[in-house]
Design an enzyme around this catalytic site. Structure first.
Site, PDB file in Angstrom:
ATOM      1  N   LYS A 170      -2.913   1.835 -14.112  1.00 49.05           N
ATOM      2  CA  LYS A 170      -4.229   2.439 -13.851  1.00 49.05           C
ATOM      3  C   LYS A 170      -5.089   1.376 -13.177  1.00 49.05           C
ATOM      4  O   LYS A 170      -5.370   0.326 -13.770  1.00 49.05           O
ATOM      5  CB  LYS A 170      -4.844   2.878 -15.185  1.00 49.05           C
ATOM      6  CG  LYS A 170      -6.263   3.362 -15.147  1.00 49.05           C
ATOM      7  CD  LYS A 170      -6.499   4.557 -14.255  1.00 49.05           C
ATOM      8  CE  LYS A 170      -5.633   5.737 -14.585  1.00 49.05           C
ATOM      9  NZ  LYS A 170      -5.868   6.918 -13.724  1.00 49.05           N
TER      10      LYS A 170
ATOM     11  N   HIS B 187       0.675  14.605 -15.084  1.00 50.04           N
ATOM     12  CA  HIS B 187      -0.508  13.823 -15.432  1.00 50.04           C
ATOM     13  C   HIS B 187      -0.726  13.802 -16.938  1.00 50.04           C
ATOM     14  O   HIS B 187      -0.269  14.702 -17.648  1.00 50.04           O
ATOM     15  CB  HIS B 187      -1.714  14.489 -14.741  1.00 50.04           C
ATOM     16  CG  HIS B 187      -3.052  14.009 -15.189  1.00 50.04           C
ATOM     17  ND1 HIS B 187      -3.858  14.726 -16.050  1.00 50.04           N
ATOM     18  CD2 HIS B 187      -3.724  12.888 -14.900  1.00 50.04           C
ATOM     19  CE1 HIS B 187      -4.985  14.059 -16.251  1.00 50.04           C
ATOM     20  NE2 HIS B 187      -4.934  12.945 -15.565  1.00 50.04           N
TER      21      HIS B 187
END
Ligand SMILES: O=C([O-])[C@@H](O)[C@@H](O)[C@H](O)[C@@H](O)C(=O)[O-]
Ligand SMILES: [Mg+2]
Length: 422
Positions: free
Chosen positions: A193, A320
């Site tokens: 991330k 996701h």
């Protein structure tokens, strides 16, 4: 004899579970993540489970939908969808953090309907003695691979105790985090991330991961923190290193400009998050991989519709994740097992949580994968004591909406949300 199984009641329990100080493009995770656990009760005594977000507006819409579903047969999912849409009457929600794209009134129906659909499939599976994957066309794989999901993070929330992961604010910290996650879970793919530090620093972290793990597919996701030019710079620097680059820049037009020159596929869970966004994305060739997420694509069956569309238009399919508990992991696993073209390892925030509402044993990671539950329904049961404890924690923690930016601002008043930032 009628084979209808009618909904008699719905129990909605908001819960809060501890979450580390994970950094992202819009701030930092608060000390607790919020989820709602749904129990759909029926006239045949079979109860089904669903899990979803727990922001206040979403809870209010879930209650409205629940009232509209009482009396309906759990097999009539199309009617249930229409009943939810009518009950919401065009009400439009928000994702509370801006990391999963634009929300419209139709995508709000999908978000609200999803946990009811999962719970009804759980009931259908329990009634038929079949796992949910069988109701979705049958598992094409017995093990579903997930990806290590790395975050830059602080060692602790301000004023709190350090968590067991420690700080990760540079390439060494990220590699150490990956090493532990891979040792503990066996993940074979790695996602970082990003969107937290200058792109040059994140490139360095990805290169360090490549050096430490030469054979594992790598992904970087800055949640639209970069301009088109910055995205292209990063894409060129990481040529041959990333399996895909996720949401480098905001919007389909920007993504299409990056996609035209980037050497790797672009993936998204931000600019294609609803059915009406697929057509323009295909026309623009804005993305090459769509991250599905049954929580906002309208449940498991509608996620399979998405999979069919991706297959038709030669789009790759991945999955996701947001912070979630075991009911969602079970649903994600059944869906992924029954979706032939879901060929990328799925995202999961699973390693970041230390608390759970489902009874242990049903979902285990081995070699980075979760075995598809073979029992009836989703294959998970609630741990009632844990549910009560996490609900109590919800009541006492005071958080009612996810607000990564507001929390960051309380810690650093000069923090500004900026999309794109670099
Ligand atoms: O948990 C986070 O901070 C993630 O950034 C999450 O909210 C995103 O929706 C997500 O994982 C993503 O892939 O964009
Ligand atoms: Mg993403």
């Amino acid at each position: 004899m009628s084979d209808a199984i009618r909904i008699t009641d719905v129990t909605l329990t908001p819960v809060a579970f501890r979450d580390p100080a994970l950094l992202n493009a819009v701030g930092v995770h608060e000390p607790y993540a919020l989820r709602a656990v749904l129990e759909v009760h029926t006239d045949q005594g079979i109860t089904g489970l669903g899990e979803t977000y727990a922001d206040q507006g979403h809870l209010r819409r879930l209650r409205q939908a629940a009232d509209a579903l009482v009396g309906l047969d759990v097999h009539r999912l199309g009617r249930m969808y229409a009943a939810v849409a009518a009950a919401l009457g065009g009400d439009t929600g928000s994702d509370g953090h801006g990391l999963t794209g634009m929300i419209t009134s139709s995508s709000t129906v999908d978000r609200v309907f999803s946990p009811f659909e999962v719970a009804c499939l759980d009931i259908q599976g329990k009634a038929a003695g079949r796992p949910v994957s069988d109701l979705l066309g049958g598992a094409v794989r017995d093990q579903v691979p997930f990806s290590a999901y790395l975050f830059y993070k602080w060692a602790a929330h301000p004023g709190g105790e350090p968590d067991s992961w420690g700080e990760a604010l540079d390439p060494d910290g990220i590699v150490a985090q990956a090493r532990r996650m891979i040792d503990d879970y066996g993940f074979t793919a790695i996602k970082l991330k990003g969107g937290v530090f200058r792109p040059e620093e994140e490139i360095e972290a990805v290169r360090a991961l490549r050096e430490a793990f030469p054979d594992r597919p790598l992904r970087l996701d800055p949640n639209a923190a970069w301009t088109v030019d910055t995205s292209l710079m990063v894409a060129r620097e990481l040529d041959g290193v990333l399996e895909y680059l996720e949401d480098p820049t905001p919007g389909q037009e920007g993504m299409a400009r990056v996609a035209r020159e980037a050497p790797m596929p672009l993936a998204t869970n931000m600019c294609v998050v609803a059915f009406d966004e697929l057509k323009p994305a295909v026309a623009l060739d804005a993305v090459q991989v769509v991250l599905s997420d049954h929580h906002y694509w309208g449940g498991l069956q509608r996620s399979k519709v998405l999979a069919g569309i991706c297959d038709t238009f030669d789009l790759g399919l991945s999955m996701h994740s947001n912070s979630h508990l075991g009911i969602s992991l079970a649903a994600m696993t059944h869906l992924a097992a029954a979706t032939p073209n879901l060929t990328y390892a799925c995202d999961t925030h699973w390693p970041w949580k230390t608390e759970e509402v489902v009874a242990p044993g049903a979902l285990e990671f081995r070699d980075g994968s979760v075995a598809v539950p073979t029992g009836p329904g989703l294959g998970v049961e609630l741990d009632r004591d844990a549910l009560a404890r996490l609900h109590e924690q919800y009541v006492s923690c005071g958080l009612r909406d996810r607000d990564d930016t507001g929390y960051m601002r309380r810690i650093d008043p000069s923090y500004e949300k900026k999309v794109p930032r670099w």
